[in-house]
Design an enzyme around this catalytic site. Structure first.
Site, PDB file in Angstrom:
ATOM      1  N   SER A 145       0.778  -1.083   0.087  1.00 55.21           N
ATOM      2  CA  SER A 145       0.185  -0.173   0.017  1.00 55.21           C
ATOM      3  C   SER A 145       0.696   1.079   0.045  1.00 55.21           C
ATOM      4  CB  SER A 145      -0.957   0.040   1.285  1.00 55.21           C
ATOM      5  OG  SER A 145      -1.551   1.230   1.521  1.00 55.21           O
ATOM      6  N   TYR A 158      -1.357  -2.058  10.164  1.00 53.35           N
ATOM      7  CA  TYR A 158      -1.559  -2.257   8.650  1.00 53.35           C
ATOM      8  C   TYR A 158      -0.402  -1.731   7.985  1.00 53.35           C
ATOM      9  CZ  TYR A 158      -3.642  -1.674   3.962  1.00 53.35           C
ATOM     10  OH  TYR A 158      -3.804  -1.767   2.513  1.00 53.35           O
TER      11      TYR A 158
HETATM   12  N1  LIG Z   1      -8.386  -0.356  -2.003  1.00 54.93           N
HETATM   13  C1  LIG Z   1      -7.559   0.265  -1.436  1.00 54.93           C
HETATM   14  O1  LIG Z   1      -7.402   1.685  -1.775  1.00 54.93           O
HETATM   15  C2  LIG Z   1      -6.244  -0.361  -1.307  1.00 54.93           C
HETATM   16  C3  LIG Z   1      -4.991   0.521  -0.933  1.00 54.93           C
HETATM   17  C4  LIG Z   1      -3.739   0.136  -0.494  1.00 54.93           C
HETATM   18  C5  LIG Z   1      -3.760  -1.206  -0.342  1.00 54.93           C
HETATM   19  N2  LIG Z   1      -4.844  -2.188  -0.632  1.00 54.93           N
HETATM   20  C6  LIG Z   1      -4.580  -3.543  -0.674  1.00 54.93           C
HETATM   21  O2  LIG Z   1      -5.024  -4.484  -1.869  1.00 54.93           O
HETATM   22  C7  LIG Z   1      -5.590  -5.459  -1.580  1.00 54.93           C
HETATM   23  C8  LIG Z   1      -6.849  -5.737  -2.040  1.00 54.93           C
HETATM   24  O3  LIG Z   1      -7.913  -5.123  -1.263  1.00 54.93           O
HETATM   25  P1  LIG Z   1      -9.192  -4.575  -1.975  1.00 54.93           P
HETATM   26  O4  LIG Z   1      -8.842  -3.058  -1.934  1.00 54.93           O
HETATM   27  O5  LIG Z   1      -9.579  -5.382  -3.154  1.00 54.93           O
HETATM   28  O6  LIG Z   1     -10.117  -4.826  -0.680  1.00 54.93           O
HETATM   29  P2  LIG Z   1     -11.228  -5.836  -0.430  1.00 54.93           P
HETATM   30  O7  LIG Z   1     -12.454  -5.739  -1.437  1.00 54.93           O
HETATM   31  O8  LIG Z   1     -11.898  -5.800   0.906  1.00 54.93           O
HETATM   32  O9  LIG Z   1     -10.506  -7.275  -0.858  1.00 54.93           O
HETATM   33  C9  LIG Z   1      -9.662  -7.964   0.319  1.00 54.93           C
HETATM   34  C10 LIG Z   1      -9.690  -9.373  -0.107  1.00 54.93           C
HETATM   35  O10 LIG Z   1      -8.812  -9.873   0.786  1.00 54.93           O
HETATM   36  C11 LIG Z   1      -9.630 -11.129   1.274  1.00 54.93           C
HETATM   37  N3  LIG Z   1      -9.205 -11.439   2.652  1.00 54.93           N
HETATM   38  C12 LIG Z   1      -9.306 -10.748   3.974  1.00 54.93           C
HETATM   39  N4  LIG Z   1      -9.090 -11.247   5.028  1.00 54.93           N
HETATM   40  C13 LIG Z   1      -8.785 -12.870   4.603  1.00 54.93           C
HETATM   41  C14 LIG Z   1      -8.621 -13.765   5.426  1.00 54.93           C
HETATM   42  N5  LIG Z   1      -8.704 -13.716   6.568  1.00 54.93           N
HETATM   43  N6  LIG Z   1      -8.284 -14.946   4.890  1.00 54.93           N
HETATM   44  C15 LIG Z   1      -8.453 -14.752   3.294  1.00 54.93           C
HETATM   45  N7  LIG Z   1      -8.897 -13.667   2.444  1.00 54.93           N
HETATM   46  C16 LIG Z   1      -9.004 -12.805   3.164  1.00 54.93           C
HETATM   47  C17 LIG Z   1     -11.359 -10.749   0.974  1.00 54.93           C
HETATM   48  O11 LIG Z   1     -11.870 -12.049   1.217  1.00 54.93           O
HETATM   49  P3  LIG Z   1     -12.965 -12.656   2.144  1.00 54.93           P
HETATM   50  O12 LIG Z   1     -14.251 -12.433   1.328  1.00 54.93           O
HETATM   51  O13 LIG Z   1     -12.541 -13.894   2.687  1.00 54.93           O
HETATM   52  O14 LIG Z   1     -12.823 -11.491   3.338  1.00 54.93           O
HETATM   53  C18 LIG Z   1     -11.098  -9.987  -0.128  1.00 54.93           C
HETATM   54  O15 LIG Z   1     -11.156 -11.037  -1.193  1.00 54.93           O
HETATM   55  C19 LIG Z   1      -5.325  -5.667  -0.148  1.00 54.93           C
HETATM   56  O16 LIG Z   1      -3.990  -6.412   0.398  1.00 54.93           O
HETATM   57  C20 LIG Z   1      -5.279  -4.031   0.601  1.00 54.93           C
HETATM   58  O17 LIG Z   1      -4.439  -3.931   1.505  1.00 54.93           O
HETATM   59  C21 LIG Z   1      -5.833  -1.608  -1.265  1.00 54.93           C
END
Ligand SMILES: NC(=O)c1ccc[n+]([C@@H]2O[C@H](COP(=O)([O-])OP(=O)(O)OC[C@H]3O[C@@H](n4cnc5c(N)ncnc54)[C@H](OP(=O)(O)O)[C@@H]3O)[C@@H](O)[C@H]2O)c1
Length: 268
Positions: A145, A158
């Site tokens: 991130s 985080y």
């Molecule tokens: N969106 C942003 O602005 C942003 C910014 C910086 C970094 N990121 C990073 O990008 C990545 C994807 O996030 P996103 O933005 O797409 O958010 P998201 O829609 O909340 O997706 C998160 C994913 O992680 C999975 N996950 C969470 N906890 C888990 C667990 N204990 N075991 C297995 N799977 C788990 C969730 O699946 P479940 O359905 O199983 O919960 C979901 O598929 C993350 O690593 C996040 O930190 C995102």
């Protein structure tokens, strides 16, 4: 579609595949005829994503597991290897965010966030690595991130867990470039997903709100296309986002300015 055949027939394992950036990446790689292993902790969510990839869903296998419980992961990896013979891409996107100050965050919550973001990711990567070394090819990616490049209010565990991934992936690359392996860190800024909604508050419960930052971010599909371009170009760091990415340069080249302004940026 540029480089359309790049992923054709390649085995890509995507965690975090049930929503947000992971879901968009499944869609895009399915269109490019990759063979996809889609993982998260939510089988129904994975099945929904698979069903949405009409015309390609037969190339998608849903493999659910909890990143916070890594005890059975090596058996899961062995099963996928015996099924597909190889893993070409391991794209670790699964993760969980935080909305709590340090002084209100209990240690068990710091550990929980590390279990998912860091230990879950590295356990899966370490289980896949020997197979990639054997096949003398493969690409492992982990998702950090912009706050994996600096501290940021309400994100102590985080930010720390994401910073740790940089050390892991850079080391993995340096140790294994002789084995023809690739390794990259994906660095998203703000992407319009549910990440803030599922973020953990000081009690370890869902924060439940869509932050302004995410609401105004790029779409998951734009994020997926940037990641695909970064993989094709074999970039060590894949920056994903828009104007907020300037904070990376400010932190690096003007740290005094970063520390003057970072706590004034809206953190929720
Ligand atoms: N969106 C942003 O602005 C942003 C910014 C910086 C970094 N990121 C990073 O990008 C990545 C994807 O996030 P996103 O933005 O797409 O958010 P998201 O829609 O909340 O997706 C998160 C994913 O992680 C999975 N996950 C969470 N906890 C888990 C667990 N204990 N075991 C297995 N799977 C788990 C969730 O699946 P479940 O359905 O199983 O919960 C979901 O598929 C993350 O690593 C996040 O930190 C995102």
């Amino acid at each position: 579609m540029k480089n359309k055949s790049f992923f054709k027939g390649k085995v890509a394992w995507i965690t975090g595949a049930s929503s947000g950036i992971g879901e968009a990446l499944v869609n895009e790689l399915a269109k490019r005829e990759a063979i996809i292993i889609a993982s998260s902790n939510d089988l129904a969510g994975l099945e929904r994503v698979k069903a949405g990839c009409s015309g390609h869903s037969e190339n998608i296998s849903c493999v659910p597991f909890d990143l916070a419980d890594t005890s059975g992961l090596s058996q899961i990896v062995d099963k996928q290897i015996s099924r597909f013979g190889r893993i070409d891409y391991l794209i670790n996107l699964g993760g969980i965010s935080q909305r709590a100050r340090i002084d209100e965050t209990p240690l068990w919550l710091d550990r929980k966030i590390f279990e998912v973001n860091y230990f879950g990711t590295i356990t899966l990567s370490k289980a896949v690595l020997p197979h990639m070394i054997n096949q003398k090819s493969g690409h492992i990616l982990a998702t950090s991130s912009i706050s994996g490049r600096f501290g940021f209010p309400l994100r102590s565990a985080y930010s720390a867990s994401k910073q740790a991934l940089h050390g892991f992936i850079e080391t993995l690359y340096l140790e294994n470039k002789k084995n023809n392996l690739r390794a990259s860190v994906i660095i998203p800024g703000r992407v319009r997903t549910a990440i803030s909604i599922h973020a953990l508050n000081a009690e370890g419960k869902e924060y439940g709100k869509l932050d302004e930052g995410q609401a105004n971010g790029i779409t998951p599909n734009q994020a997926a296309l940037t990641i695909i371009k970064g993989i094709i170009r074999n970039k060590r760091e894949i920056l994903v986002g828009s104007s907020e990415l300037i904070m990376l340069h400010i932190r690096r080249y003007f740290p005094w300015l970063f520390f003057r302004i970072a706590d004034r940026i809206k953190s929720t």
